[in-house]
Design an enzyme around this catalytic site. Structure first.
Site, short mmCIF file in Angstrom:
data_model
loop_
_atom_site.label_atom_id
_atom_site.label_comp_id
_atom_site.label_asym_id
_atom_site.label_seq_id
_atom_site.Cartn_x
_atom_site.Cartn_y
_atom_site.Cartn_z
CD GLU A 97 -3.22 -0.37 0.39
OE1 GLU A 97 -3.08 0.71 -0.22
OE2 GLU A 97 -4.28 -1.02 0.36
CD GLU A 147 -15.33 0.35 -6.48
OE1 GLU A 147 -14.30 -0.32 -6.30
OE2 GLU A 147 -15.43 1.53 -6.15
NE ARG A 196 -12.33 -2.35 1.82
CZ ARG A 196 -11.37 -2.88 2.57
NH1 ARG A 196 -11.27 -2.52 3.85
NH2 ARG A 196 -10.52 -3.75 2.07
CG LEU A 197 -15.89 -3.57 -3.67
CD1 LEU A 197 -15.13 -3.75 -4.96
CD2 LEU A 197 -17.21 -2.86 -3.92
CD1 TRP A 232 -13.87 -7.77 -1.74
CD2 TRP A 232 -11.92 -8.47 -0.94
NE1 TRP A 232 -13.12 -6.65 -1.49
CE2 TRP A 232 -11.91 -7.05 -1.00
CE3 TRP A 232 -10.80 -9.13 -0.45
CZ2 TRP A 232 -10.82 -6.29 -0.59
CZ3 TRP A 232 -9.71 -8.37 -0.04
CH2 TRP A 232 -9.70 -6.98 -0.12
CG ASP A 256 -7.73 -3.06 -5.85
OD1 ASP A 256 -6.57 -2.62 -5.91
OD2 ASP A 256 -8.64 -2.55 -5.15
CD GLU A 258 -1.38 -3.52 -3.84
OE1 GLU A 258 -1.25 -2.60 -4.65
OE2 GLU A 258 -2.41 -4.24 -3.80
NE ARG A 280 -3.98 -1.17 -4.83
CZ ARG A 280 -4.39 -0.90 -3.61
NH1 ARG A 280 -4.78 0.32 -3.30
NH2 ARG A 280 -4.42 -1.84 -2.68
CG ASP A 287 -6.64 3.17 -3.35
OD1 ASP A 287 -7.08 3.12 -4.51
OD2 ASP A 287 -6.66 2.21 -2.57
#
Length: 674
Positions: free
Chosen positions: A144, A280, A293-294, A296, A398, A401, A448, A465
């Protein structure tokens, strides 16, 4: 262009008469050592420490002929055992040092390249704060990027205090151990281990790696554009963007189908050029303290998007595509997690059970992309059946990382070594799914996270972000630096969340910020809005007629310029040359052009200088020497080689075109011109 000069106990590498690398007993350039690292990950943010046990110069070198190459045998002293053996050879584009042997126990190496006091350095992946890296060091570890990224600010302080997430200038989703020098060469270390590139010394650059790298590669070219093309050929070329992208803005909406339909009609009623809806939340939402938040569990949510496949067909019949979201994790309270767990498709913990990662008020399993069957399952079940086959034309890919370093992977390689590779593995899975459905020219995805080689798989980067503000290290201006730095390494196509994403601690969007970001985005490869992490707390384009009209106007500007953009995308796909370009790529002999990071060339013919400071009505623009420039909106002609203050009302960001451009007629008819 690169030449090697050897002695019995020394070796030098030159670019013309300029020394790049020299190792001898009087001035060793290679050091080895041992250390013990500690990695502490908390929701994608890493606290990293190293206990250094030893660092020693390899002062004794034997240089031996090896065909047309040279074998370099390094020891600490003449009577010592062999510590390191490299093969040095010249290549068509430069030179390469390949590791042939390393003594057991070596897990730290340092490599020094000759530097000059006035040299500039660029690259190291996607950097947010600084385009010219000289005078600073850059740890290279995908993570991040942090919130605020400036320890002197309130937002960063609060983020550190509450979530260990404040970040610093060097934190980035996309590091890469590659840099370019103003001396017309580039250097790449082939490694995925933690590295730190240090450009703070007058006489040398020191590259630290927590491993023995496979190779140190040097590239040379007679021009900066040639150097970018060389690196793009080395790392891979992105595919072309789909044709539908050029039709206008991608509207980011995440409050269900009814909301999306309503806002689409509002946009079209305002004569907005719309290419797609990006929802999204297609797989569902969960509310957390961070915001919406989504969910998942990557399958369409019937409650939020009933008959999504049918709606995708209806939208496409109107010339509008539907995009979604996905990442490489599965929430434990979803339907797909137990399937992946029971088939052994997840990374495991020390007990051999599925490793669980805390993402902030919910937990997930890690899909193991070193496991071929896990890759095939994810592609077939999620990306193909659940997304492409029901009509999605793309998605945000997304979270590349986040791989924890303490999990166990199917290929037996340490997760610490795999961590930086993970974004590239993740990009490959997405690209293969699209290609296997024969949709590379029709669908796209954007990421990203990145690392070496992501260029060959990821068709489009986004800047991550950013905070919803003008802050120096995490606001609107950082997306320009991000595009320019990553573009030098062959990432030709870049864009950002219009209006930013992260809204915390009372930091919310203003109309001014949103309009300035829209103005910037119209001169990037893709325009895409985002409702941000706290949609109902933040201003949206549909909240006022003024903002709706502003976005509509700039979407028409973007669509009008699409013939020019198509030509730039073609060049990017063929050669790897970025659409958004640092000024020095075309103005090498203009010293003023080398240090500018808040304006850019949009292709060779447009100079774009977005407003990235709050509360200003004009900004200073540098017009490079050797050209005559025409103000896009007024037609006023200006000579290059000087700075001038340019008025910047909303919808008319400072943009100039070359007077002799072959695209002059297109530019002179741009919407909003006097």
């Amino acid at each position: 262009m690169i030449r090697v000069i050897t002695e019995s106990h020394a070796v030098s590498v030159y670019l013309g008469d300029s020394l790049l690398f020299r190792h001898g007993s009087d001035a060793p350039a290679v050091f080895v050592g041992r250390g013990q690292a500690r990695f502490d990950m908390y929701r994608g943010n890493f606290d990293i420490e190293d206990y250094l046990e030893a660092r020693e110069p390899l002062t004794h070198l034997d240089v031996l002929q090896d065909g047309e190459a040279h074998r370099l045998a390094f020891r600490r002293h003449a009577e010592d055992e062999l510590q390191l053996e490299l093969r040095l050879e010249t290549t068509r584009d430069g030179a390469c040092l390949t590791t042939r042997y390393a003594a057991p126990g070596i897990n730290r190496t340092w490599w020094r390249l000759a530097a000059e006091r006035d040299e500039r350095v660029w690259g190291c992946g996607e950097q947010m704060s600084y385009l010219d890296l000289r005078g600073r060091h850059f740890p290279l570890w995908t993570s991040e990027p942090g919130v605020g990224r400036d320890k002197s600010t309130y937002v960063t302080w609060r983020s550190d205090l509450e979530n260990r997430a404040g970040g610093n200038y060097y934190h980035t989703n996309y590091p890469q151990p590659t840099f370019l020098s103003s001396r017309y060469y580039a250097c790449h270390l082939e490694t995925s281990s933690y590295a730190d590139f240090d450009f703070r010394h007058d006489g040398f650059h020191e590259l630290q790696v927590w491993a023995v790298p496979e190779r140190l590669e040097l590239f040379a070219a007679p021009s900066y554009l040639g150097l970018v093309e060389t690196l793009a050929a080395r790392f891979g070329h992105q595919p072309r963007l789909p044709d539908w992208v050029y039709e206008g803005v991608i509207l980011g909406l995440k409050r269900g189908k009814a909301h999306a339909e309503e806002k689409l009609e509002q946009a079209l009623a305002a004569d907005m050029a719309v290419s797609a809806l990006w929802c999204e939340d297609w797989a569902g939402i969960r509310e957390t303290s961070f915001g919406a938040r989504l969910f998942w569990d990557w399958q369409a949510s019937e409650s939020r998007y009933p008959d999504l496949a049918g709606w995708c067909r209806e939208l496409e019949s109107r010339g509008i595509r539907f995009l979604g979201y996905v990442n490489p994790y599965l929430c434990v309270d979803g339907e797909l997690y137990p399937v992946a767990r029971d088939h052994g498709y997840l990374a495991t913990d020390g007990r051999g059970e599925a490793a669980i990662v805390d993402f902030g008020e919910f937990h997930c399993g890690v899909v193991d992309f070193t496991h071929p069957e896990a890759c095939a399952w994810f592609k077939d079940t999620i990306l193909k059946a659940n997304m492409l086959d029901i009509g999605l034309s793309g998605w945000m890919a997304d979270f590349g990382e986040y791989l924890p370093v303490d999990v166990t992977l199917a290929n037996g390689v340490s997760a610490e070594v795999e961590h930086n590779r993970w974004p590239t593995r993740w990009a490959r899975v997405n690209a293969e799914a699209v290609a296997e459905r024969g949709k590379t020219a029709e669908a796209t995805f954007f990421m990203r996270a990145g690392y070496t080689g992501v260029q060959a798989h990821c068709p489009l980067l986004w800047g991550g972000d950013q905070s919803v503000d003008f802050s120096r290290h995490d606001g609107i201006g950082t997306v320009i630096t991000a595009a320019l730095s990553s573009g030098l390494l062959g990432n030709a196509f870049h864009h950002s969340d219009i209006g930013g994403y992260t809204s915390l601690f009372g930091n919310v969007r203003t109309a001014e910020l949103f309009k300035r970001w829209v103005d910037l985005a119209a001169f990037t490869p893709v325009m895409r809005t985002h409702e941000c992490n706290r949609p109902t707390d933040n201003l949206q384009w549909f909240d006022s007629a003024e903002l709706t009209e502003h976005l509509a106007h700039m979407s028409r500007v973007y669509r009008h310029l699409s013939p020019y953009l198509r030509a730039l995308v073609e060049e990017g796909a063929e050669l790897g040359i970025p659409v958004q370009r640092a000024l020095f790529l075309h103005f090498e002999d203009d010293p003023e052009a080398h240090g500018i990071q808040t304006q850019y060339l949009y292709g060779p013919d447009l100079m774009v200088a977005p407003v990235v400071e709050e509360g200003v009505a004009a900004r200073e623009v540098y017009l490079p020497a050797g050209e005559t420039w025409v103000h896009l909106w007024s037609g006023v002609v200006e000579e290059g080689g000087r700075r001038l203050t340019v008025n910047a009302p909303d919808g008319r960001p400072p943009v100039f075109f070359r007077q002799g451009s072959a695209w002059r007629e297109l530019f002179e008819n741009v919407p909003g011109r006097d």
